[in-house]
Scaffold this active site. Structure first.
Site, PDB file in Angstrom:
ATOM      1  N   GLN A 285      -4.954  -1.712   9.578  1.00 27.52           N
ATOM      2  CA  GLN A 285      -4.838  -3.026   8.945  1.00 27.52           C
ATOM      3  C   GLN A 285      -5.489  -4.084   9.837  1.00 27.52           C
ATOM      4  O   GLN A 285      -5.119  -4.235  10.999  1.00 27.52           O
ATOM      5  CB  GLN A 285      -3.349  -3.342   8.705  1.00 27.52           C
ATOM      6  CG  GLN A 285      -3.103  -4.608   7.913  1.00 27.52           C
ATOM      7  CD  GLN A 285      -3.574  -4.514   6.465  1.00 27.52           C
ATOM      8  OE1 GLN A 285      -3.425  -3.505   5.810  1.00 27.52           O
ATOM      9  NE2 GLN A 285      -4.184  -5.586   5.977  1.00 27.52           N
TER      10      GLN A 285
ATOM     11  N   LYS B 127       0.842  -1.208   0.000  1.00 24.54           N
ATOM     12  CA  LYS B 127       0.000   0.000   0.000  1.00 24.54           C
ATOM     13  C   LYS B 127       0.873   1.251   0.000  1.00 24.54           C
ATOM     14  O   LYS B 127       0.621   2.198  -0.747  1.00 24.54           O
ATOM     15  CB  LYS B 127      -0.948  -0.017   1.216  1.00 24.54           C
ATOM     16  CG  LYS B 127      -2.082  -1.027   1.046  1.00 24.54           C
ATOM     17  CD  LYS B 127      -2.865  -1.304   2.309  1.00 24.54           C
ATOM     18  CE  LYS B 127      -3.872  -2.422   2.064  1.00 24.54           C
ATOM     19  NZ  LYS B 127      -4.573  -2.888   3.266  1.00 24.54           N
TER      20      LYS B 127
ATOM     21  N   ASP C   6     -11.208   2.958   3.746  1.00 29.57           N
ATOM     22  CA  ASP C   6     -11.548   1.543   3.573  1.00 29.57           C
ATOM     23  C   ASP C   6     -13.050   1.369   3.320  1.00 29.57           C
ATOM     24  O   ASP C   6     -13.488   0.331   2.841  1.00 29.57           O
ATOM     25  CB  ASP C   6     -11.176   0.759   4.846  1.00 29.57           C
ATOM     26  CG  ASP C   6      -9.930  -0.097   4.647  1.00 29.57           C
ATOM     27  OD1 ASP C   6      -9.581  -0.393   3.491  1.00 29.57           O
ATOM     28  OD2 ASP C   6      -9.312  -0.479   5.667  1.00 29.57           O
TER      29      ASP C   6
END
Ligand code: NAD
Length: 286
Positions: free
Chosen positions: A98, A54, A121
């Protein structure tokens, strides 16, 4: 005839190229450089790889990244404090924690604490609610990436039977909504679905997101179907496979994504896109 292979890497590259131009423009027009903070709690090796990928992808398009590493023993309160600090930080437009985090951390509460404007997200209940009510803002990256891949095939979606295998909040449920908004008729299959084979055999569009290695084989698929394999499963020999048995499925499908090199790169590309969108929104509000 063997299926067209939908090349996620190539589509992701073209998304990144478009985003790099947008980022440059945002910098020169509004003096804003998009910033993404990634919070990693613990030492999970797979999570470390995802986080590294990422960061690299962000660098390629000119998005600033902040790498926040917390020990596996970090308390729930400490992670919450990080999220609160990032919510207040004007240089950060996107916050990603995460998942999964170690068990002492309550993932749900952490997601709920993220400012919805920075929820790149798309997992916050406000983001989900907006998607459900047809006013999407931050849409979860994987299902968004799947839609971009479907678009790349040029296949007409309206009126098609779409079957999604998996009903998770991050893939299956939002995927069904996005397909419905494109006028497909979605069916969600899950671990308690009776006669899943019958559902799959009707699918013009099949999205596999169960996390079960190679559970869908070519003989189950409708000839000519577009097959999108979200699953990522590591076999004992270390190789990565999807939820679809690629070799048999590609002989029947009209188009199919590989694993790796399919949905994975698109998920990251959509994360970048959500971050740029969040930065643009913040620039508009200043
Ligand atoms: P999850 O474990 O949260 O959900 C899995 C879903 O599959 C559940 O709803 C369950 O009901 C269903 N399921 C499980 N076994 C089944 C069976 N035998 N038959 C029918 N349905 C079954 O998983 P998730 O987070 O949605 O991820 C699913 C898969 O996609 C995993 O392999 C994950 O690694 C992968 N994934 C990939 C990406 C990507 O970028 N490519 C992103 C997210 C998830």
């Amino acid at each position: 005839m063997a299926a067209e292979i939908i090349d996620g890497k190539a589509i992701a590259k073209s998304v990144r190229e478009e985003l790099a131009v947008e980022v440059e423009q945002l910098k020169s027009d509004a003096g804003v450089t998009p910033g993404l903070a990634v919070v990693l709690v613990g030492e999970d090796p797979a999570s470390k790889v995802y986080v590294r990928n990422k960061h690299r992808a962000c660098e390629r398009v000119g998005i600033n990244t902040r790498d926040i590493r917390m020990s596996a023993e970090a308390s729930h309160e400490e992670v919450m404090e990080q999220v609160h600090n990032l919510n207040e930080d004007p240089d950060i437009h996107g916050i990603l924690v995460q998942l999964p985090t170690p068990e002492q951390v309550d993932d749900e509460e952490i997601i709920n604490a993220i400012d919805p404007a920075k929820d790149v997200d798309g997992f916050h209940p406000i983001s989900m609610g907006k998607l459900l009510t047809g006013q999407p803002e931050m849409v979860p990256c994987t299902p968004r990436g799947v839609m971009r891949m479907l678009e790349s095939t040029g296949v007409e979606l309206s009126g098609k039977e779409a079957v999604i295998v998996g009903r998770s909040n991050i893939v299956g449920k939002p995927q069904a909504l996005l397909l419905m908004y494109e006028h497909c008729t979605p069916t969600i299959c899950h671990s308690r679905t009776r006669d899943m084979t019958e559902h799959i055999s009707r699918a013009d569009i099949l999205v596999a997101a169960a996390g079960m290695p190679q559970m869908i084989t070519g003989d189950m698929i409708k000839p000519g179907a577009v097959v999108i394999d979200v699953g990522i499963n590591r076999l004992d020999d270390g190789s990565l496979v999807g939820d679809v048995d690629f070799d048999s499925a590609k002989e029947v499908a009209g188009a199919i994504t590989p694993v790796p090199g399919g949905v994975g790169p698109m998920t990251i590309a959509m994360l970048l896109d959500n971050t740029v969108r969040a930065a643009k929104n913040s620039a508009c509000c200043c």
